[in-house]
Design an enzyme around this catalytic site. Sequence first.
Site, PDB file in Angstrom:
ATOM      1  CE1 TYR A 175      -4.305   1.573  -0.180  1.00 42.16           C
ATOM      2  CE2 TYR A 175      -6.904   0.679  -0.305  1.00 42.16           C
ATOM      3  CZ  TYR A 175      -5.854   0.878  -1.098  1.00 42.16           C
ATOM      4  OH  TYR A 175      -4.710  -0.218  -1.361  1.00 42.16           O
ATOM      5  CG  ASP A 270      -3.669   3.726   8.075  1.00 47.97           C
ATOM      6  OD1 ASP A 270      -4.552   3.330   6.787  1.00 47.97           O
ATOM      7  OD2 ASP A 270      -2.235   4.060   7.646  1.00 47.97           O
ATOM      8  CE  LYS A 298       1.812   5.525   1.300  1.00 48.28           C
ATOM      9  NZ  LYS A 298       1.248   5.766  -0.097  1.00 48.28           N
TER      10      LYS A 298
HETATM   11  P1  KE4 Z   1       0.919  -0.042   0.576  1.00 51.79           P
HETATM   12  O1  KE4 Z   1      -0.253  -1.400   0.894  1.00 51.79           O
HETATM   13  O2  KE4 Z   1       0.207   0.523  -0.484  1.00 51.79           O
HETATM   14  O3  KE4 Z   1       2.171  -0.024   1.190  1.00 51.79           O
HETATM   15  O4  KE4 Z   1       0.229   0.873   1.347  1.00 51.79           O
HETATM   16  C1  KE4 Z   1      -1.375   0.916   1.671  1.00 51.79           C
HETATM   17  C2  KE4 Z   1      -2.235   2.260   2.860  1.00 51.79           C
HETATM   18  C3  KE4 Z   1      -2.595   2.275   3.966  1.00 51.79           C
HETATM   19  N1  KE4 Z   1      -2.658   3.438   4.782  1.00 51.79           N
HETATM   20  C4  KE4 Z   1      -2.707   4.768   4.013  1.00 51.79           C
HETATM   21  C5  KE4 Z   1      -3.244   5.353   4.785  1.00 51.79           C
HETATM   22  C6  KE4 Z   1      -2.290   4.556   2.361  1.00 51.79           C
HETATM   23  O5  KE4 Z   1      -2.608   5.933   2.465  1.00 51.79           O
HETATM   24  C7  KE4 Z   1      -1.535   3.070   2.097  1.00 51.79           C
HETATM   25  C8  KE4 Z   1      -1.411   3.567   0.715  1.00 51.79           C
HETATM   26  N2  KE4 Z   1      -1.358   4.854  -0.518  1.00 51.79           N
HETATM   27  C9  KE4 Z   1      -1.901   4.510  -1.352  1.00 51.79           C
HETATM   28  C10 KE4 Z   1      -1.948   5.740  -2.335  1.00 51.79           C
HETATM   29  N3  KE4 Z   1      -2.891   6.780  -1.557  1.00 51.79           N
HETATM   30  C11 KE4 Z   1      -0.315   4.169  -2.248  1.00 51.79           C
HETATM   31  C12 KE4 Z   1      -0.413   3.534  -3.654  1.00 51.79           C
HETATM   32  C13 KE4 Z   1      -1.461   2.506  -3.880  1.00 51.79           C
HETATM   33  O6  KE4 Z   1      -1.979   2.065  -4.169  1.00 51.79           O
HETATM   34  O7  KE4 Z   1      -0.668   2.028  -5.433  1.00 51.79           O
END
Ligand code: KE4
Length: 459
Positions: A175, A270, A298
């Site tokens: 993701y 990523d 993060k």
């Molecule tokens: P954000 O747009 O949520 O800041 O990041 C997206 C993203 C991109 N790449 C990786 C590897 C990620 O894990 C994420 C976001 N992770 C999720 C949970 N696994 C965030 C939680 C959510 O969507 O509220």
Amino acid sequence: MIQPQQPAPATATDSPQPAAASQLQQTAVPTTTPASQRAYQQACALMPGGVNSPVRATKAATGRDPLFIASGRGAHITTIDGATYLDYVASWGPLILGHAHPAVIAAVQQAATQGLSFGAPTTLETQLAAQIAAAYPSMQQVRLVNSGTEATMSALRLARAATGRNLIIKFAGNYHGHSDALLAQAGSGALTHGVPTSAGVPPQTAATTLVASYNNAHEVAELFNKYNEEIAAVIVEPVAGNMGVVPPLQGFLPALRELTSAHGSLLIFDEVMTGFRVAFGGAQQRFGIDPDITCLGKIVGGGLPLAAYGGKAQLMQLVSPVGPMYQAGTLAGNPLATTAGLATIEQLKRPGFYEGLEAQAATLAQGIRAAAERQGIPLQVNSVGAMLSVFFTSAPVTNLTTATTTNAERFTRFYQAMLDAGIYLPPSPFEAWFPSAAHTPEDIATTLHAVEHALSTLS
Ligand code: KE4
């Protein structure tokens, strides 16, 4: 994060008051929590699913409505009902120091007195870019953005601008945020163009994304053989965290590096989740790979909205205003978020930080394995550094297919038993547990005591 099923409509259910680990309840019987229940009903009237991100709508995977959080401190969070939990979500990764670390809070409080945002350069952005470049030599130049989604979306655009090609390879179960091109799953068969995983994504956009199996470099080679000159980049979670934690098998990441270099494509790491998590220099430091573009998020924002993408200086010259690839953001590099990131990084640099953190995580992972072994529960614990996941399956979990063999019903009962014991886990079998530096050996022991009991309720 596997795309969650649509959560059941909010109903008047309860989130339980946790029993202290020492008085573990025999069954996960939710008790009434009027404040959370009222808050959730009010939220559902005003926001889809009552949440601002789908993963927070916990009912689909856990059978429980979400808890509403009032505060966090160290390894603990406290709900608006006044119940305190040992937290392994850590805001989905950013809070590697634990909640409300004094040094981070003090720095952000001080910064706030100077103003919240200027829409003009500040030296804080330069300082953070310097810290990132020092920790990630592959990121000679950096662009700060507001979210991991923005970082990966911009990384794809940069790769397409650099190569003049349109196709991207991603991996099933990875993701990368919710930009259209990355909400694509494998099409009808292998070696075909992706299809949307979300309503509203144009099929022609998803079709620019090819999807391979994680840990399968042979499929990637086949895609290059078929689409060779059309592939702009391969984007990968170097340690997968969104189908649960799935480490890269020996040779997988080097093969991606070799294939992209051989075909004039770019390798995008990523590291939104793994950056500053699995090592100070991320997975690229841990596994010795030099990607062309890296995305961070993060932890780099210390809990405030900040992410980044970057690469070699020559490549980054393509980014506006220097080059033709446009990307922008009103609050990008915000002074409070950069301050939180800088204060966090300072703590990560302290001698022995990662050794201590990883020792705790290893004790937790090994303790869970031992408890499952004692109780004869088929269970896999995948862990890299201070990120781990539990899969209720006897099969080694190396990709999305094996990850989805986890027993969902057992996960739900395990989750509820842990919650009732005061342990707040990610509400999905396809997410990662994030121990923090604030988790003490006593916290790990409390968690393992709760695991022992929770597993006993499954047999
Ligand atoms: P954000 O747009 O949520 O800041 O990041 C997206 C993203 C991109 N790449 C990786 C590897 C990620 O894990 C994420 C976001 N992770 C999720 C949970 N696994 C965030 C939680 C959510 O969507 O509220």
